[in-house]
Design an enzyme around this catalytic site. Structure first.
Site, PDB file in Angstrom:
ATOM      1  N   SER A 298       0.878  -1.188   0.000  1.00  0.00           N
ATOM      2  CA  SER A 298       0.000   0.000   0.000  1.00  0.00           C
ATOM      3  C   SER A 298       0.900   1.218   0.000  1.00  0.00           C
ATOM      4  O   SER A 298       2.068   1.122   0.408  1.00  0.00           O
ATOM      5  CB  SER A 298      -0.849  -0.007   1.271  1.00  0.00           C
ATOM      6  OG  SER A 298      -1.452   1.260   1.481  1.00  0.00           O
TER       7      SER A 298
ATOM      8  N   TYR B 199      -1.691  -0.819  10.320  1.00  0.00           N
ATOM      9  CA  TYR B 199      -1.864  -1.196   8.905  1.00  0.00           C
ATOM     10  C   TYR B 199      -0.564  -0.918   8.141  1.00  0.00           C
ATOM     11  O   TYR B 199      -0.040  -1.790   7.446  1.00  0.00           O
ATOM     12  CB  TYR B 199      -3.035  -0.408   8.301  1.00  0.00           C
ATOM     13  CG  TYR B 199      -3.271  -0.701   6.830  1.00  0.00           C
ATOM     14  CD1 TYR B 199      -3.801  -1.924   6.420  1.00  0.00           C
ATOM     15  CD2 TYR B 199      -2.975   0.243   5.848  1.00  0.00           C
ATOM     16  CE1 TYR B 199      -4.025  -2.195   5.077  1.00  0.00           C
ATOM     17  CE2 TYR B 199      -3.201  -0.019   4.506  1.00  0.00           C
ATOM     18  CZ  TYR B 199      -3.722  -1.237   4.117  1.00  0.00           C
ATOM     19  OH  TYR B 199      -3.943  -1.508   2.785  1.00  0.00           O
TER      20      TYR B 199
HETATM   21  N1  LIG Z   1      -8.362  -0.499  -2.107  1.00  0.00           N
HETATM   22  C1  LIG Z   1      -7.348   0.271  -1.804  1.00  0.00           C
HETATM   23  O1  LIG Z   1      -7.411   1.508  -1.867  1.00  0.00           O
HETATM   24  C2  LIG Z   1      -6.031  -0.340  -1.377  1.00  0.00           C
HETATM   25  C3  LIG Z   1      -4.939   0.497  -1.207  1.00  0.00           C
HETATM   26  C4  LIG Z   1      -3.733  -0.058  -0.795  1.00  0.00           C
HETATM   27  C5  LIG Z   1      -3.626  -1.414  -0.575  1.00  0.00           C
HETATM   28  N2  LIG Z   1      -4.714  -2.208  -0.741  1.00  0.00           N
HETATM   29  C6  LIG Z   1      -4.565  -3.645  -0.463  1.00  0.00           C
HETATM   30  O2  LIG Z   1      -5.137  -4.360  -1.533  1.00  0.00           O
HETATM   31  C7  LIG Z   1      -5.440  -5.684  -1.101  1.00  0.00           C
HETATM   32  C8  LIG Z   1      -6.798  -6.076  -1.646  1.00  0.00           C
HETATM   33  O3  LIG Z   1      -7.793  -5.282  -1.050  1.00  0.00           O
HETATM   34  P1  LIG Z   1      -9.007  -4.632  -1.848  1.00  0.00           P
HETATM   35  O4  LIG Z   1      -8.786  -3.179  -1.863  1.00  0.00           O
HETATM   36  O5  LIG Z   1      -9.230  -5.353  -3.115  1.00  0.00           O
HETATM   37  O6  LIG Z   1     -10.199  -4.867  -0.784  1.00  0.00           O
HETATM   38  P2  LIG Z   1     -11.376  -5.941  -0.712  1.00  0.00           P
HETATM   39  O7  LIG Z   1     -12.305  -5.752  -1.851  1.00  0.00           O
HETATM   40  O8  LIG Z   1     -11.914  -5.819   0.677  1.00  0.00           O
HETATM   41  O9  LIG Z   1     -10.607  -7.316  -0.878  1.00  0.00           O
HETATM   42  C9  LIG Z   1      -9.917  -7.919   0.172  1.00  0.00           C
HETATM   43  C10 LIG Z   1      -9.798  -9.397  -0.138  1.00  0.00           C
HETATM   44  O10 LIG Z   1      -9.059 -10.030   0.909  1.00  0.00           O
HETATM   45  C11 LIG Z   1      -9.765 -11.185   1.306  1.00  0.00           C
HETATM   46  N3  LIG Z   1      -9.468 -11.548   2.687  1.00  0.00           N
HETATM   47  C12 LIG Z   1      -9.607 -10.806   3.809  1.00  0.00           C
HETATM   48  N4  LIG Z   1      -9.260 -11.523   4.890  1.00  0.00           N
HETATM   49  C13 LIG Z   1      -8.893 -12.755   4.442  1.00  0.00           C
HETATM   50  C14 LIG Z   1      -8.435 -13.943   5.056  1.00  0.00           C
HETATM   51  N5  LIG Z   1      -8.282 -14.044   6.388  1.00  0.00           N
HETATM   52  N6  LIG Z   1      -8.154 -15.006   4.274  1.00  0.00           N
HETATM   53  C15 LIG Z   1      -8.322 -14.944   2.940  1.00  0.00           C
HETATM   54  N7  LIG Z   1      -8.742 -13.844   2.298  1.00  0.00           N
HETATM   55  C16 LIG Z   1      -9.023 -12.768   3.041  1.00  0.00           C
HETATM   56  C17 LIG Z   1     -11.232 -10.847   1.090  1.00  0.00           C
HETATM   57  O11 LIG Z   1     -11.991 -12.031   0.871  1.00  0.00           O
HETATM   58  P3  LIG Z   1     -12.909 -12.791   1.939  1.00  0.00           P
HETATM   59  O12 LIG Z   1     -13.549 -11.739   2.809  1.00  0.00           O
HETATM   60  O13 LIG Z   1     -13.890 -13.518   1.051  1.00  0.00           O
HETATM   61  O14 LIG Z   1     -11.988 -13.703   2.665  1.00  0.00           O
HETATM   62  C18 LIG Z   1     -11.136 -10.088  -0.228  1.00  0.00           C
HETATM   63  O15 LIG Z   1     -11.119 -10.969  -1.309  1.00  0.00           O
HETATM   64  C19 LIG Z   1      -5.318  -5.656   0.413  1.00  0.00           C
HETATM   65  O16 LIG Z   1      -4.099  -6.254   0.790  1.00  0.00           O
HETATM   66  C20 LIG Z   1      -5.293  -4.169   0.746  1.00  0.00           C
HETATM   67  O17 LIG Z   1      -4.612  -3.901   1.953  1.00  0.00           O
HETATM   68  C21 LIG Z   1      -5.911  -1.702  -1.144  1.00  0.00           C
END
Ligand SMILES: NC(=O)c1ccc[n+]([C@@H]2O[C@H](COP(=O)([O-])OP(=O)(O)OC[C@H]3O[C@@H](n4cnc5c(N)ncnc54)[C@H](OP(=O)(O)O)[C@@H]3O)[C@@H](O)[C@H]2O)c1
Length: 247
Positions: free
Chosen positions: A141, A154
């Site tokens: 991130s 985080y």
């Molecule tokens: N969106 C942003 O602005 C942003 C910015 C920087 C970094 N990120 C990073 O991007 C990554 C993806 O996030 P996203 O933005 O796409 O959010 P999201 O839509 O909430 O996706 C998060 C994913 O992680 C899975 N997950 C959560 N806990 C889990 C566990 N214990 N075991 C297996 N899977 C798990 C969720 O699936 P289930 O709930 O079905 O398990 C979901 O598929 C994360 O690492 C986040 O920190 C996002």
């Protein structure tokens, strides 16, 4: 070897960045293996990929459980005969000020965002070392590059995975195992990530920011596709992705 025909395991594939990446890689000919906890979402996404001519398999996976990651990698080998790439993307972001002492959320972030990545690394390392080929990509991130109020824990998990990916790259070069690593540093991407923020002041600020500047997760999918698509002797390892409108 380009994206086409590569076997790619993706965690956090049930929504957001993981879902978008699975769909793009499959469209470009990769065989994708999806892991997350929500089975109905994994089923729908893999069905959608297949209906569009792609190849996909899925398994319910909790990244905090090392055996789940091992089973996901075993599924990749059983279904598609190999494992070429793991994309450690599962993550949670319940941001809050440290003074709020949301210690259960601190521990959850460490378990999912850091130990979950380590579990993914451990699951592929034996095959990657033996076959002298493989790629490990992780979603960090911008909070893994600089400090933000509310992101004490985080950000700590996201700084940590940056170090991990770089050390794996360096050690692999030393050990001559040809393991490539890449780290992605997204800024505001519109996904389900903000839904789990329990601290109201943090959530309000984030919601406002994402509403005004957030972009769609295919921006990250394209970068992951690019990293995988490089020739085997090229390791592109750091990608920061901001919405143009985000300062
Ligand atoms: N969106 C942003 O602005 C942003 C910015 C920087 C970094 N990120 C990073 O991007 C990554 C993806 O996030 P996203 O933005 O796409 O959010 P999201 O839509 O909430 O996706 C998060 C994913 O992680 C899975 N997950 C959560 N806990 C889990 C566990 N214990 N075991 C297996 N899977 C798990 C969720 O699936 P289930 O709930 O079905 O398990 C979901 O598929 C994360 O690492 C986040 O920190 C996002």
């Amino acid at each position: 070897m380009s994206v086409e025909n590569k076997v790619v395991v993706i965690t956090g594939a049930s929504s957001g960045i993981g879902e978008a990446t699975a769909k793009l890689l499959a469209k470009n000919g990769a065989k994708v293996v999806l892991g997350a906890r929500r089975e109905n979402r994994l089923q729908e996404i893999s069905q959608d990929i297949k209906e569009n001519g792609g190849q996909a398999a899925y398994r319910v996976t909790d990244v905090t459980n090392p055996d789940d990651l091992k089973a996901l990698v075993a599924l990749a080998k059983k279904e598609f005969g190999a494992i070429d790439v793991i994309y450690n993307n599962a993550g949670i972001m319940p941001t809050s000020p440290i003074s709020a002492l949301k210690t259960a959320e601190w521990n959850m972030m460490i378990d999912v965002n850091l130990k979950g990545v380590l579990n993914g690394v451990a699951a592929v390392m034996p095959d990657f070392t033996t076959q002298k080929h493989g790629q490990i990509i992780t979603t960090s991130s911008v909070a893994g590059l600089k400090s933000f109020i509310g992101s004490g824990v985080y950000g700590a998990t996201k700084f940590a995975v940056r170090n991990l990916m770089e050390v794996i790259r360096m050690e692999s070069a030393k050990e001559q195992t040809n393991i490539r690593t890449a780290t992605v540093y997204p800024a505001a991407i519109n996904t389900e990530l903000l839904q789990h923020i329990s601290d109201e002041s943090s959530k309000e600020g984030m919601d406002k920011l994402y509403k005004s500047v957030g972009i769609t997760p295919d921006a990250i999918a394209r970068v992951v596709n690019f990293a995988i698509d490089q020739p085997e002797d090229v390791n592109v390892n750091e990608f920061t992705v901001y919405p143009t409108k985000q300062g």
